[in-house]
Design an enzyme around this catalytic site. Structure first.
Site, PDB file in Angstrom:
ATOM      1  N   ARG A  63      43.981 -15.439 -24.666  1.00 30.24           N
ATOM      2  CA  ARG A  63      44.632 -14.774 -25.805  1.00 30.24           C
ATOM      3  C   ARG A  63      46.003 -15.433 -26.020  1.00 30.24           C
ATOM      4  NH1 ARG A  63      44.353  -8.360 -26.113  1.00 30.24           N
ATOM      5  NH2 ARG A  63      44.444  -8.852 -28.341  1.00 30.24           N
ATOM      6  N   ASP A  92      54.444  -7.737 -27.404  1.00 31.33           N
ATOM      7  CA  ASP A  92      53.641  -8.811 -26.809  1.00 31.33           C
ATOM      8  C   ASP A  92      54.435 -10.094 -26.638  1.00 31.33           C
ATOM      9  OD1 ASP A  92      51.627  -6.883 -28.152  1.00 31.33           O
ATOM     10  OD2 ASP A  92      50.513  -8.025 -26.645  1.00 31.33           O
TER      11      ASP A  92
HETATM   12  O1  MRU Z   1      45.410  -6.175 -28.410  1.00 31.11           O
HETATM   13  P1  MRU Z   1      46.054  -5.394 -27.319  1.00 31.11           P
HETATM   14  O2  MRU Z   1      45.471  -4.047 -27.111  1.00 31.11           O
HETATM   15  O3  MRU Z   1      46.157  -6.197 -26.045  1.00 31.11           O
HETATM   16  O4  MRU Z   1      47.545  -5.173 -27.838  1.00 31.11           O
HETATM   17  C1  MRU Z   1      48.433  -4.447 -27.034  1.00 31.11           C
HETATM   18  C2  MRU Z   1      49.737  -4.200 -27.668  1.00 31.11           C
HETATM   19  O5  MRU Z   1      50.020  -4.638 -28.763  1.00 31.11           O
HETATM   20  C3  MRU Z   1      50.750  -3.475 -26.832  1.00 31.11           C
HETATM   21  O6  MRU Z   1      51.584  -2.684 -27.630  1.00 31.11           O
HETATM   22  C4  MRU Z   1      51.607  -4.501 -26.095  1.00 31.11           C
HETATM   23  O7  MRU Z   1      50.795  -5.400 -25.407  1.00 31.11           O
HETATM   24  C5  MRU Z   1      52.549  -3.873 -25.150  1.00 31.11           C
HETATM   25  S1  MRU Z   1      51.742  -3.239 -23.728  1.00 31.11           S
HETATM   26  C6  MRU Z   1      52.878  -2.632 -22.650  1.00 31.11           C
END
Ligand code: MRU
Length: 354
Positions: free
Chosen positions: A102, A250
């Site tokens: 990712r 992220d």
């Molecule tokens: O696609 P995801 O579910 O991995 O996205 C997660 C998020 O956007 C969260 O808000 C982010 O990773 C922060 S987690 C502490």
């Protein structure tokens, strides 16, 4: 530091566990229907689990990637003959493989960079010593993440007013980290001191992390939570029902622009329009000081069927086109404060190191 069989965690359930025969991941695609674990035994399987979001959330995929390298090291040792050089080369190749799962959350890249430095430093040690070092470093990443989340919780809780109604997006909880959570860590800590606080979780289409995961965590903790659909948030704010917004991140650029789950930017705009403080909570492993602004953050586009289908039913006719960016970037000037384990930073942001 966590032992091999049971890493310390504040979660009601363990999200990532290192076992003698692999890594157990709490399958986040099954929650809330079912609590089940996926047994991961190879780096390829770990990459697939990250990509398909069996494990998700920026800090959690960093930890999962590091554990994927333990699996790689174990695999090398089982294959004979193995030399220190062949083992280090295979580990570095698997770090690249895992990192490609990712693109947006920098935590995965951060964890792989950290493991690469370790592997390079140990490349002239015996294969057994390399395995030990890889295990120890991965467990350290896990333990440090829990500690960072707890510190974020403490710093953030000081910002939460009495009886606050807090809106959060996606899932930035224990499930998205090694334990405790970032945005939900703040909420947990605030709730421990003031049980009158309440949470609004929005659904977070298309993968419904807010509806499926955040509400699940809040119910487990006994924290009052109200679910709204994504298109309700501005109206709920307008009615004076939200005192603050707290989300995760992220990747945070040097200037404070913050990538988070798609829909975060919209919430920040709505919060600004209603004069509601908007906070981002994230560990320093989410800060990417190598990029000046959010324009350089790679935004993952996910498969179209995430938009096309809801519970195995198509929601539009054939012939429609799809666009499925998984993240957006909230400009720094919309962010009231960025809560890290080191404290609360305020606009204008100048992150020079993670
Ligand atoms: O696609 P995801 O579910 O991995 O996205 C997660 C998020 O956007 C969260 O808000 C982010 O990773 C922060 S987690 C502490």
């Amino acid at each position: 530091m966590g032992s091999l069989a049971s890493q310390p965690t504040e979660n009601k359930v363990t999200v990532i566990r290192l076992d003698s025969d692999g890594v157990s991941l709490l399958d986040q695609t099954a929650i809330p229907r079912e609590v089940r674990y996926a047994k991961i035994t190879t780096p390829d399987e770990m990459r697939h689990a990250i990509q398909t979001m069996v494990v998700r959330g920026a800090p959690a995929i960093g930890v999962a990637g590091a554990y994927g390298l333990i699996l790689s090291a174990r695999q090398q040792l089982q294959e004979s003959p193995v030399t220190s050089q062949s083992m280090a080369a295979a580990l570095l190749a698997d770090a690249d493989l895992l990192e490609s799962a990712r693109p947006t959350a920098v935590n995965l890249q951060w964890a792989m960079d950290r493991m690469r430095r370790l592997i390079q430093a140990k490349a002239d040690h015996s294969p057994e010593e390399i395995l030990k070092a890889v295990e120890a470093e991965a467990l350290r990443i896990y333990d440090e993440d829990v500690a960072m989340c707890k510190a974020i919780g403490k710093h953030g809780a000081a910002l939460v007013p009495k009886a606050a109604r807090i809106l959060t997006h996606c899932n930035a909880g224990a499930l998205a980290t090694a334990g405790y959570g970032t945005a939900l860590g703040v909420i947990r800590e605030a709730f421990a001191a003031d049980p009158s606080i309440q949470v609004y979780a929005d659904e977070t289409r298309p993968r419904l992390q807010g509806a499926r995961l955040t509400t699940w965590e809040m119910v487990q903790e006994g924290i009052p939570v109200t679910l709204i659909t994504d298109n309700m948030s501005a109206w709920v704010m307008k009615q004076g029902k939200v005192d603050m917004v707290i989300v995760g991140a992220d990747r945070i650029a040097a200037n404070g622009d913050a990538a988070n789950k798609i829909g975060t930017y919209l919430l920040a705009l709505a919060a600004k329009a209603h004069n509601i403080p908007f906070y981002v909570a994230a560990p320093s492993s989410t800060v990417d000081p190598s990029i000046a602004s959010g324009e350089q953050i790679p935004i993952e586009e996910r498969p179209e069927d995430e938009v096309y289908w809801i519970h195995n039913e198509a929601i539009c006719p054939e012939g429609v086109r799809f666009f499925n960016p998984s993240f957006d970037v909230t400009p720094a000037e919309l962010i009231t404060g960025i809560i890290t384990e080191k404290g609360v930073f305020r606009y204008p942001y100048h992150f020079t190191s993670a």
